[in-house]
Design an enzyme around this catalytic site. Sequence first.
Site, short mmCIF file in Angstrom:
data_model
loop_
_atom_site.label_atom_id
_atom_site.label_comp_id
_atom_site.label_asym_id
_atom_site.label_seq_id
_atom_site.Cartn_x
_atom_site.Cartn_y
_atom_site.Cartn_z
N GLY A 274 0.84 -1.18 0.00
CA GLY A 274 0.00 0.00 0.00
C GLY A 274 0.86 1.22 0.00
CB CYS A 275 -0.11 4.71 -0.12
SG CYS A 275 0.48 6.04 -1.14
CD GLN A 276 -0.41 6.55 4.58
OE1 GLN A 276 -0.32 6.66 5.78
NE2 GLN A 276 -0.36 7.57 3.77
#
Lengths: 419, 141
Positions: B51-53
């Site tokens: 994911g992005c995080q």
Amino acid sequence: MMTTINTDLLTADGTLNIDRIREDFPILHQEVNGKPLVYFDNAATTQKPIQVVEALTAYYLNDNANIHRGIHTLAERATAAFEATRDTVKTFINAKEREEVIFTRGTTEGINLVASTWGLANLKAGDEIVVSAMEHHSNMVPWHMLAQRTNAIVKILPMNDAGELLTEAFDTIITSKTKILACVHVSNTLGSINPVKQLIAKAHAVGAVALIDGAQAVSHLDIDVQDLDADFYAFSAHKLYGPTGVGVLYGKRAILEAMPPYQGGGEMISEVSYESCTYNELPYKFEAGTPNIADVVALKAAIDYVNSIGKAPIRAYEHELLDYAVSKLKDIEGIRLIGTAKEKVSVQSFVFSDLHHQDLGIILDKEGIAIRTGHHCTQPLMGRLGVTGTSRTSFAFYNTKEEVDQFIAAIYKAIKLFR
Amino acid sequence: MATINEIQDQIIEDFGLFDEWDDKYAYIIDLGKKLPGIDPKYKVEENIIKGCQSLVWMVSTYKDGKVYFEGESDAIIVKGLVALLLKVLSGQPAEDVAKSDMYFIHKIGMEQHLSMTRSNGLASMVKQMKMHALAYQSKTV
Ligand SMILES: Cc1ncc(COP(=O)(O)O)c(C=O)c1O
């Protein structure tokens, strides 16, 4: 087209009248998760003053027509409003001529336009493209794509741990092989203000052109493209209190004229036959199709708004907020401030040794606070810094010290929950 | 062993005890901290739900018709959410996992994490776990 100019946004002593300014931003006056909203994600996008929303609405309610084509009254009004923004932008960045201001969808499109027109026309195998270690993906990926198509090479200007470009490395990276330098004016992750004037001069000295990504600079710094001697300067309206979907690409006339067009379609041609066509003059050559008229019109209201406060008082106030926040942040146990350049804008990234940025972001949101967590579209920079992501707070002129206090208290609360 | 829905109902009941979001999150954080990590040798690219995080690793094994999951994340809240998913789905018959409906996520007020930060939200974790179950199922048919 009516735009209200406010005269009471500054107090008698020339500082910002924050209460008055906040009235112009209705979105700020709401609760999130039962707490007053604190919007500290201004580097991602800024909020819009009511004047911008009104300009947008007024355009659709009163003036909407396609531009540059009709001879009827509405078409003339719409065209005048659209072109008035071009004049405002010209003055805002001190371009020499209005034709050097091209409307785009945003910074990203502006950079892609240059990479795929100027870039493809001028680069060959072995040529070098110089970018910095702190580029946003928008000023990295288009050059990688260009390099893949032309077998050119992408070179990186290194930085120190504070997030300052190493001036002593400029001459070894920018050489006679360099064809274009593409550098961010202000880093979205670190807040660093880069010495772009010096870099542009270095690029010109070796016969290269220079593009500056001004996405994060325009809302804080006075921009003078002539003084910088930039060949291209790109920015987005939405980071300048204006609408999404509009940006500006400034380019020097001579360079723009020599460039092939970007997209083909209406507006950008002068004559079309079944066999061929000739291109329209600047700036229309690069504005194919019906543009985002309404948002361009509203961009003028955003610039007028910023001008009615003034960048200098805005900067002074934002710095006050930054210094205040940093003084509180640096006392928190286990924090590492990321981006400590001497010259910077009101952006502060940080990480904790034992608290993941996503965990912090979730808890701050519960406390009504909007910050950005993650890699901020600067993955190479994350690698350089040895982190997977950061938490980033970024202040605008409508933020307050009370909000900073709320933010700091929420961080302590989060730490207590996790430790 | 309790069924998927019995476990979900129990979690919903447990969360009913919390009045404040702080308590809810403190509990999830605690679950996250207590979840044993997965063996580092499984922390490889193909087991990552990116994911992005934050990163999530999910691995599974199959024994006597049942799927056993192990998972981990580098962020604690997500790790706590992973712990809840494991509690509900790990050790259940592959067939049940594949057709399960994770209604407890909404009922305990964690729906904001379903699509959070693009692909590593709870939704994609659940999807990933169901795909594992389906794969085992198709192997045995
Ligand atoms: C430094 C920088 N460059 C480029 C961009 C891309 O801007 P846009 O998404 O508006 O095209 C951003 C926005 O996040 C940015 O911060």
